[in-house]
Design a protein around this motif. Structure first.
Motif, PDB file in Angstrom:
ATOM      1  N   TRP A   1      53.983  29.467  58.713  1.00  0.00           N
ATOM      2  CA  TRP A   1      52.690  30.028  59.115  1.00  0.00           C
ATOM      3  C   TRP A   1      51.899  29.037  59.964  1.00  0.00           C
ATOM      4  N   ALA A   2      52.248  27.758  59.917  1.00  0.00           N
ATOM      5  CA  ALA A   2      51.512  26.732  60.662  1.00  0.00           C
ATOM      6  C   ALA A   2      52.158  26.404  62.011  1.00  0.00           C
TER       7      ALA A   2
ATOM      8  N   LYS B   1      48.076  22.441  64.133  1.00  0.00           N
ATOM      9  CA  LYS B   1      48.262  22.663  65.575  1.00  0.00           C
ATOM     10  C   LYS B   1      48.085  21.336  66.312  1.00  0.00           C
TER      11      LYS B   1
ATOM     12  N   LYS C   1      45.706  25.656  59.732  1.00  0.00           N
ATOM     13  CA  LYS C   1      46.439  25.990  60.960  1.00  0.00           C
ATOM     14  C   LYS C   1      45.938  25.163  62.134  1.00  0.00           C
TER      15      LYS C   1
END
Length: 450
Positions: free
Chosen positions: A294-295, A424, A420
């Motif tokens: 998910w990241a 990133k 997240k």
């Protein structure tokens, strides 16, 4: 009426004369019925369900079962969803105290182990570095951490196993286990639900023994990372080969950032520009976090092969030592094919490479090629944080203040959207600094009987 009395007296006489035999027969019948009822799942699975015999490589004990087996036997305290959400499984809820250093977990009640024993907190014996576990009562556990860690529950996703190999809420139960010289030789499992196959796992020292076992018919399926092995069995009429990408593992070229050769970022970029196309071995990597996470962030800087840039940077930035030594590239024997291709590509760019295939992790090196297991959570503190530079987990001996801060922030925050953003930036910076080059997620080939 006389005839009825006659038969009644006859029956009484027969029972009186054979009472012991009749009583013993009834007792044997009753015990047999109980045994058959208890063994019905095993008999049903063995006689009527499909049987799968899987071969695995490695030495395992009841204390360190492979995930492929433990996930069939039991359930964890919590589960992390593909979206990064932490949901309770055996745990019911948890609380956080004392500045994120003390977690209290409340367990679900009325649960039983697969042998019928009631499940309590006293059955849990987790061993985590820097964590002290204590039992408050039958349904309450407390974890005391040496350092604050808001995302601590993500490290409680391993299935709970109680000696002797008992699970809770699993799809399978242990039928039998055979040991050889202290390690598991064979495990037989039977299903707890209909339509699941009877499972057997056999363990081998190396892939050569595994392949021989398949040829002999000892096993019906196995997995391999070696395409040549898969191609060999793809020619067999009674064998099917399935190709998948294993996103839980990453083939990575680690650069020793503490060595003179790769102290500078441009020196590390020289290697990136020289690397060959390895897509025959797996799905090309993009950054430290795999695309199934998910990241994951896809638009980070990439380094397509550019021989001119590689030559210029190697000549200007890479300190290669004496002409006889050059750069040392270590890898394991299993990855020799990949290591040879990397060696050839770097030499084509002007580097001098001393390739050494070993069976251990070297203490000193310039480059080290290996596969590592990607954690379920994007937290990679132990791999890249400066405090871990002298530990075996930070293979590159990497130190970077900005990376340190991002890793710390990622551990302190439990909000998925905020994490997240943190990861990133982490991925962007890692692909600029290049303490390692993330080559590919290996193809895994499942070879099985049709």
């Amino acid at each position: 009426m006389k005839r009825v009395r006659f038969y009644w007296w006859l029956a009484q006489a027969f029972v009186k004369k054979n009472a012991r035999i009749l009583l013993a027969s009834m007792l044997v019948s009753f015990v047999s019925m109980i045994v058959l009822m208890s063994l019905y799942p095993i008999i049903n699975a063995f006689l009527f369900n499909k049987k799968e015999v899987t071969g695995l490589v490695g030495a395992y004990t009841s204390q360190n079962l492979p995930d492929e087996v433990s996930t069939l036997l039991s359930s964890p305290l919590v589960h992390v969803t593909p979206k990064g959400e932490i949901i309770p499984i055996v745990a019911d809820s948890w609380e956080l105290f004392e500045g994120e250093k003390r977690y209290r977990f409340h367990l679900k009640k009325n649960l039983n182990w697969d042998d019928g024993k009631a499940f309590t907190a006293r059955d849990i014996h987790l061993r985590l570095e820097g964590v002290e576990l204590s039992v408050i009562d039958d349904f309450t556990l407390e974890f005391k951490l040496s350092e604050s860690l808001n995302i601590f529950p993500v490290y409680l996703t391993k299935p709970l196993i109680r000696e002797p190999l008992r699970g809770i809420g699993g799809l399978y139960r242990i039928q039998s286990v055979k040991f050889s010289k202290g390690t598991i030789d064979t495990i037989h499992l039977y299903p707890t639900k209909k339509d699941l196959p009877y499972r057997v796992f056999r363990f081998y020292k190396n892939e050569k023994d595994l392949i021989t076992a398949f040829k002999r018919g000892e096993i019906t399926r196995f997995t391999t990372l070696t395409p040549q092995v898969a191609q060999q069995f793809a020619q067999w009429n009674n064998t099917a080969v399935k190709k998948d990408v294993d996103y839980t593992r990453y083939m990575t070229l680690f650069l020793n950032t503490s060595a003179p050769s790769f102290e500078t970022r441009d020196a590390r970029k020289a290697v990136a520009y020289a690397l060959p196309d390895l897509r025959d071995f797996g799905q090309p990597g993009i950054g430290p976090i795999p695309p199934v996470s998910w990241a994951f962030y896809s638009t980070v800087k990439q380094y397509p092969r550019d021989l001119k840039k590689a030559k210029d940077l190697i000549a200007a930035e890479v300190k290669q030592g004496s002409s006889s030594a050059g750069l040392t590239l270590y890898s394991f024997y299993d990855y020799g094919d990949v290591a040879e291709q990397i060696k050839s590509a770097l030499e084509a760019a002007g580097a001098k490479i001393d390739l050494r295939l070993v069976s251990y992790i070297p203490d000193t090196f310039d480059l080290f090629l290996t596969i590592w297991d990607v954690p379920d959570d994007p937290d990679q503190y132990f791999l890249w944080h400066s405090t871990q530079a002298s530990s075996p987990t930070n293979i590159s001996h990497f130190k970077n203040a900005k990376i340190d801060q991002l890793l710390e922030n990622g551990r302190k925050n439990v909000n998925v959207q905020q994490r997240k953003l943190i990861y990133k930036e982490f991925q962007e910076l890692m692909n600029e600094e290049l303490p390692a080059y993330f080559l590919y997620h290996p193809y895994v080939y499942t070879v099985g009987r049709k």
